[in-house]
Write an enzyme that holds these catalytic residues in place. Structure first.
Site, PDB file in Angstrom:
ATOM      1  N   LYS A 171      -3.010   5.943  -4.061  1.00 23.58           N
ATOM      2  CA  LYS A 171      -4.122   6.835  -3.736  1.00 23.58           C
ATOM      3  C   LYS A 171      -4.000   8.185  -4.423  1.00 23.58           C
ATOM      4  O   LYS A 171      -2.896   8.700  -4.633  1.00 23.58           O
ATOM      5  CB  LYS A 171      -4.194   7.053  -2.219  1.00 23.58           C
ATOM      6  CG  LYS A 171      -4.203   5.780  -1.398  1.00 23.58           C
ATOM      7  CD  LYS A 171      -4.208   6.067   0.083  1.00 23.58           C
ATOM      8  CE  LYS A 171      -3.930   4.810   0.886  1.00 23.58           C
ATOM      9  NZ  LYS A 171      -2.509   4.409   0.852  1.00 23.58           N
ATOM     10  N   TYR A 226       2.702  10.011  -0.178  1.00 21.56           N
ATOM     11  CA  TYR A 226       3.861   9.472   0.531  1.00 21.56           C
ATOM     12  C   TYR A 226       5.188   9.790  -0.161  1.00 21.56           C
ATOM     13  O   TYR A 226       6.248   9.621   0.431  1.00 21.56           O
ATOM     14  CB  TYR A 226       3.745   7.956   0.683  1.00 21.56           C
ATOM     15  CG  TYR A 226       2.502   7.473   1.375  1.00 21.56           C
ATOM     16  CD1 TYR A 226       1.653   8.341   2.066  1.00 21.56           C
ATOM     17  CD2 TYR A 226       2.147   6.127   1.340  1.00 21.56           C
ATOM     18  CE1 TYR A 226       0.502   7.881   2.686  1.00 21.56           C
ATOM     19  CE2 TYR A 226       1.001   5.658   1.969  1.00 21.56           C
ATOM     20  CZ  TYR A 226       0.178   6.546   2.624  1.00 21.56           C
ATOM     21  OH  TYR A 226      -0.963   6.081   3.237  1.00 21.56           O
ATOM     22  N   ASP A 267       0.835  -1.205   0.000  1.00 21.35           N
ATOM     23  CA  ASP A 267       0.000   0.000   0.000  1.00 21.35           C
ATOM     24  C   ASP A 267       0.869   1.255   0.000  1.00 21.35           C
ATOM     25  O   ASP A 267       1.746   1.416   0.851  1.00 21.35           O
ATOM     26  CB  ASP A 267      -0.888  -0.002   1.242  1.00 21.35           C
ATOM     27  CG  ASP A 267      -1.808   1.207   1.302  1.00 21.35           C
ATOM     28  OD1 ASP A 267      -2.973   1.085   0.874  1.00 21.35           O
ATOM     29  OD2 ASP A 267      -1.356   2.285   1.759  1.00 21.35           O
ATOM     30  N   HIS A 319      -7.925   9.495  -1.466  1.00 23.20           N
ATOM     31  CA  HIS A 319      -7.228   9.497  -0.174  1.00 23.20           C
ATOM     32  C   HIS A 319      -8.066  10.120   0.941  1.00 23.20           C
ATOM     33  O   HIS A 319      -7.998   9.687   2.093  1.00 23.20           O
ATOM     34  CB  HIS A 319      -5.896  10.253  -0.298  1.00 23.20           C
ATOM     35  CG  HIS A 319      -4.874   9.816   0.695  1.00 23.20           C
ATOM     36  ND1 HIS A 319      -3.542   9.683   0.388  1.00 23.20           N
ATOM     37  CD2 HIS A 319      -4.968   9.471   1.994  1.00 23.20           C
ATOM     38  CE1 HIS A 319      -2.874   9.281   1.453  1.00 23.20           C
ATOM     39  NE2 HIS A 319      -3.719   9.148   2.442  1.00 23.20           N
ATOM     40  N   ASN A 342     -10.631   7.199   4.439  1.00 27.20           N
ATOM     41  CA  ASN A 342     -11.065   8.226   5.397  1.00 27.20           C
ATOM     42  C   ASN A 342     -12.483   8.727   5.129  1.00 27.20           C
ATOM     43  O   ASN A 342     -12.800   9.888   5.427  1.00 27.20           O
ATOM     44  CB  ASN A 342     -10.079   9.402   5.394  1.00 27.20           C
ATOM     45  CG  ASN A 342      -8.683   8.973   5.792  1.00 27.20           C
ATOM     46  OD1 ASN A 342      -8.474   8.417   6.866  1.00 27.20           O
ATOM     47  ND2 ASN A 342      -7.715   9.207   4.907  1.00 27.20           N
TER      48      ASN A 342
END
Length: 307
Positions: free
Chosen positions: A101, A72, A67, A134, A173
């Site tokens: 994402k 990131y 993932d 995301h 989320n």
């Protein structure tokens, strides 16, 4: 029907898991299979340099689910680790389940497909197995709020899937109201909702809402509460340690098993080879209902990101 099928497949995976050299899989609501445990890769700038090696170690240890995310800033390193494992014959591309994402500054309907292609270029892949929104928060390039309805973004995610850039699409989320909004405006259910879940934040109602809609739940930051709290906590330590001693496992392994036995898919992050291997060694035991209830009682409804 989606819920019944998903849970039946989940139970079948758990029944056969003790003999598995890799993490068992379950079917998503679109028919694709997702491994029950993956490698999370969110971390500091220092961690980015270690990700190529960490991904290779994880695949070597039996992980098939990796993932990452545009946020990131490590997709290139993740792709290099994947390429290393494939070139050395550890796996074939089709053996892996890769998630990335869409970040908040690419929510516009004309931005989503290009963002997916940019992630694929960094990863060195033709497709990802799962592409997630995301978060629900749309932003401009400068980080200020953007007036973009989440349904617009979701419809563009459907286009990502139609173009073959991602096999499955989902969200991260999202609360129940966000899920219902995109479903009612598109009739397309997310395959996955990835959210923060651990003993401090058990999210029992949200999990039930997702499973009731046939949506799988990935649990990120499973160990975050242990890091966040700093020193020992007698109540938490006694609960987790007593369960760990009962099964001859570490407290980290108990936390992962707790999530798996709640029909969740944990994605623990580590760049330490020994911990990566240890985190995979959770498919030879199961917690009782009493164990799960005891850990649920540690809930504080507290995110590790509250501060």
């Amino acid at each position: 029907m989606a819920l019944v099928t998903a849970l039946a497949l989940f139970c079948l995976a758990l029944w056969n898991e003790s003999s598995a050299e890799t993490a068992p899989t379950i079917a998503l609501n679109d028919g694709y299979n997702i491994p029950l445990l993956g490698l999370g890769t969110y971390g500091s700038r220092k961690d980015i340099a270690k990700m190529r090696e960490a991904v290779y170690w994880a695949i070597e240890a039996g992980y098939r689910h990796i993932d990452t995310a545009a946020l990131y800033n490590n997709e290139r390193e993740i792709g290099q680790g994947i390429a290393d494992a494939i070139s050395k014959g550890l796996v074939k591309r089709e053996d892996l389940f890769i998630t990335t994402k869409l970040w908040n500054d690419k929510h516009g309907k004309d931005q989503v497909v290009p963002a997916a292609k940019a992630s694929l270029e960094k990863l060195g892949l033709d497709y990802v197995d799962l592409y997630l929104i995301h978060s629900t928060q749309a932003e401009k390039d400068d980080g200020s709020p953007a007036d973009i309805d989440i349904t617009e973004t979701w419809l563009a995610m459907i286009e990502v899937r139609k173009q073959g850039l991602a096999r499955s699409i989902g969200v991260s989320n999202f609360k129940t109201e966000h899920l219902d909004k995109i479903i009612s405006n598109s009739s397309v259910y997310p395959a996955v909702n990835q959210v923060e879940i651990h003993p401090w934040l058990t999210q029992e109602q949200l999990v039930a809402d997702c499973h009731g809609r046939g949506i799988a739940v990935t649990a990120y930051s499973p160990f975050g509460f242990l890091v966040k709290r700093g020193g020992s906590n007698k109540n938490e330590d006694s609960t987790l340690l007593s369960i760990a001693e009962k099964y001859g496992k570490s407290t980290n392994q108990v936390v992962l098993r707790y999530l798996i036995d709640r029909h969740l898919i944990p994605i623990p992050k580590s760049t330490n080879k020994q911990r990566i291997v240890e985190n995979m060694d959770v498919f030879d035991f199961r917690l009782t209902d009493e164990d799960i209830s005891a850990i649920n009682k540690l809930n504080k409804n507290k995110s590790i990101f509250d501060d």
